[in-house]
Motif scaffolding. Structure first.
Motif, mmCIF file in Angstrom:
data_model
loop_
_atom_site.group_PDB
_atom_site.id
_atom_site.type_symbol
_atom_site.label_atom_id
_atom_site.label_comp_id
_atom_site.label_asym_id
_atom_site.label_seq_id
_atom_site.Cartn_x
_atom_site.Cartn_y
_atom_site.Cartn_z
ATOM 1 N N TRP A 1 0.966 -1.192 0.026
ATOM 2 C CA TRP A 1 0.041 0.014 -0.072
ATOM 3 C C TRP A 1 0.760 1.378 0.035
ATOM 4 N N SER B 1 -4.320 -6.839 -11.649
ATOM 5 C CA SER B 1 -3.128 -7.614 -11.603
ATOM 6 C C SER B 1 -2.509 -7.931 -13.086
ATOM 7 N N ALA C 1 -6.922 -10.672 -11.317
ATOM 8 C CA ALA C 1 -7.681 -10.008 -10.206
ATOM 9 C C ALA C 1 -7.695 -8.669 -10.306
ATOM 10 N N PHE D 1 -10.426 -4.839 -9.517
ATOM 11 C CA PHE D 1 -11.553 -4.231 -8.939
ATOM 12 C C PHE D 1 -11.759 -2.971 -9.608
ATOM 13 N N HIS E 1 -8.887 0.512 0.141
ATOM 14 C CA HIS E 1 -8.804 -0.236 1.559
ATOM 15 C C HIS E 1 -9.952 -1.184 1.413
ATOM 16 N N HIS E 2 -11.180 -0.900 0.984
ATOM 17 C CA HIS E 2 -12.486 -1.903 0.914
ATOM 18 C C HIS E 2 -12.178 -2.874 -0.201
ATOM 19 N N HIS E 3 -11.771 -2.713 -1.323
ATOM 20 C CA HIS E 3 -11.866 -3.456 -2.384
ATOM 21 C C HIS E 3 -10.613 -4.137 -2.908
ATOM 22 N N TRP E 4 -9.277 -3.547 -2.446
ATOM 23 C CA TRP E 4 -8.068 -4.284 -3.080
ATOM 24 C C TRP E 4 -7.789 -5.569 -2.050
ATOM 25 N N ASP E 5 -7.458 -6.652 -2.446
ATOM 26 C CA ASP E 5 -7.263 -7.638 -1.339
ATOM 27 C C ASP E 5 -5.697 -8.037 -1.166
ATOM 28 N N GLY E 6 -4.988 -7.104 -1.682
ATOM 29 C CA GLY E 6 -3.391 -7.412 -1.526
ATOM 30 C C GLY E 6 -2.678 -8.076 -2.703
ATOM 31 N N TYR E 7 -3.551 -8.330 -3.967
ATOM 32 C CA TYR E 7 -2.999 -8.933 -5.036
ATOM 33 C C TYR E 7 -1.744 -7.951 -5.596
#
Ligand SMILES: [Mg+2]
Length: 410
Positions: free
Chosen positions: A264, A298, A305, A307, A332-338
């Motif tokens: 991030w 990604s 992946a 959003f 923060h809400h929609h990115w899951d770390g990929y």
């Protein structure tokens, strides 16, 4: 400073778009006709091959088939052409902020302040734009260049379309030699009836109208008479307004990163830069927006992946910090770390901010003064002159952005 305006026209637009989407038609004479099932349907567009057979737009299908027995007839698919037209406008927005669709296959572009990458040479810019449209959309474009919209339009219709280069410039330096000998019906705004009236007055060429005294024209046709007379001189104050197009589409910036970003800490640097760029463009176009969208994807094709989400604010903004805060919340809400390879931020639901109500204790006034200063400096010294401290980190793409045209490499 003289303005530099392009009119970009797509050749045989509907027919050529059909050829792009149906490659098997490439070497065939193709027309798009109102209703192919009835033979008296009208030809809406004919590709250059069909035109070689003498096929013309607005004639009936029956006439066209008599001229060219191998004619391939396609049904019109307006949504496809509209989408292609929007994509072409997007290509043009890589070159300029002011892009104004005139019809589905003609677009005005204000190039006055966008010629730096082409060493100030409009001709070079036009050749590059033509090549870009051809490469990205497979459609052949012709470009008229002029210091006003009417000259750009006439340069395109009566010169660029007939020339093999497909680019032509009309300016105050050459109109008496190039435009004035042309027949009066070539003057933009002269219809059949007006042509007859003018011919009855002995005005057969554009030059004859230009040299005609203005008063009698004004007396006979009022403002319209003066307008035509001014057009014959190439004078036309109308601006290229990005307004309608941008308002529909929003102002957005996307960026493909040079490598995957995992943290991030890195992503937020680019997000901030994109947000500032979006805000700056909104301010330049005199608008504010209420909805902010952010997207990330990604590059991994096995596990794609991504959003793309949006959020509505309770007030309009063109403040980069406000846009960034909203985009960061979406992440923060929609990115899951990929791992992220491309990022975009867009401001939507735009309104003209000229008439925005200013409250007496406007909390943003100070920031607005700051923006004004930053915009002024960047206008004078180039984009990327002023950067956030975060942009000096390795994650920053700001130094690259300064080398690009509207987010794309020059
Ligand atoms: Mg056309």
């Amino acid at each position: 400073m003289d303005r530099v305006i392009f009119l970009v026209d797509m050749q045989s637009f509907y027919a050529n778009v059909e050829k792009v989407f149906q490659p098997e038609l490439e070497n065939k004479p193709v027309v798009v006709a109102g209703n192919p099932d009835i033979r008296n349907g009208v030809i809406l567009a004919a590709c250059p091959l069909a035109k070689q057979w003498g096929v013309k737009t607005t004639e009936t299908l029956w006439e066209a088939e008599n001229k060219c027995p191998y004619l391939v007839v396609a049904k019109p698919r307006m949504q496809v052409y509209i989408n292609a037209s929007v994509e072409i406008a997007a290509v043009l927005e890589m070159f300029s902020d002011a892009v104004e669709p005139y019809s589905i296959d003609e677009i005005f572009v204000e190039m006055t302040h966008s010629l730096k990458p082409f060493h100030g040479d409009p001709q070079k810019a036009a050749v590059r734009i033509k090549r870009h449209i051809q490469r990205m959309l497979g459609v052949h474009a012709r470009i008229g260049i002029g210091p006003t919209k009417v000259l750009a339009k006439m340069a395109c219709d009566h010169f660029a379309k007939q020339s093999s280069a497909g680019v032509f410039t009309l300016s105050q330096d050459n109109i008496s030699e190039q435009l004035w000998p042309r027949s009066i019906d070539h003057l933009f705004g002269v219809g059949r009836q007006m042509e007859r009236h003018l011919r009855n007055m002995g005005i057969r060429t554009i030059g004859q109208l230009a040299r005609f005294p203005l008063e009698p024209l004004k007396k006979r046709w009022g403002i319209n008479g003066e307008l035509l007379w001014r057009t014959s001189h190439g004078w036309d104050p109308s601006p290229v307004t990005a307004d309608t197009h941008i308002r529909r589409k929003g102002i957005g910036h996307h960026m493909t990163l040079p490598r995957d970003y995992y943290s991030w800490k890195e992503i937020r640097v680019v997000l901030r830069e994109l947000s500032e760029e979006v805000a700056r463009r909104a301010r330049k176009n005199g608008c504010t927006g209420k909805v902010i969208s952010a997207e990330a994807s990604s590059r991994n094709v096995q596990v794609p992946a991504k959003f793309h989400r949006q959020v509505s604010l309770d007030h309009d903004t063109n403040d980069g910090k406000v846009i960034y805060d909203a985009a960061a919340r979406l992440f923060h809400h929609h990115w899951d770390g990929y791992p992220v390879r491309s990022i975009g931020v867009t401001l939507h639901q735009l309104t003209n901010d000229t008439f925005r109500q200013l409250s007496l204790f406007h909390p943003l006034q100070e920031r607005e003064a700051l923006h004004q200063t930053i915009d002024d400096i960047e206008d004078r010294f180039g984009s990327g002159t002023i950067l956030y401290a975060s942009s000096l980190t390795a994650a920053s793409q700001a130094h690259l952005r300064a080398q690009k045209i509207g987010g794309h490499y020059k």
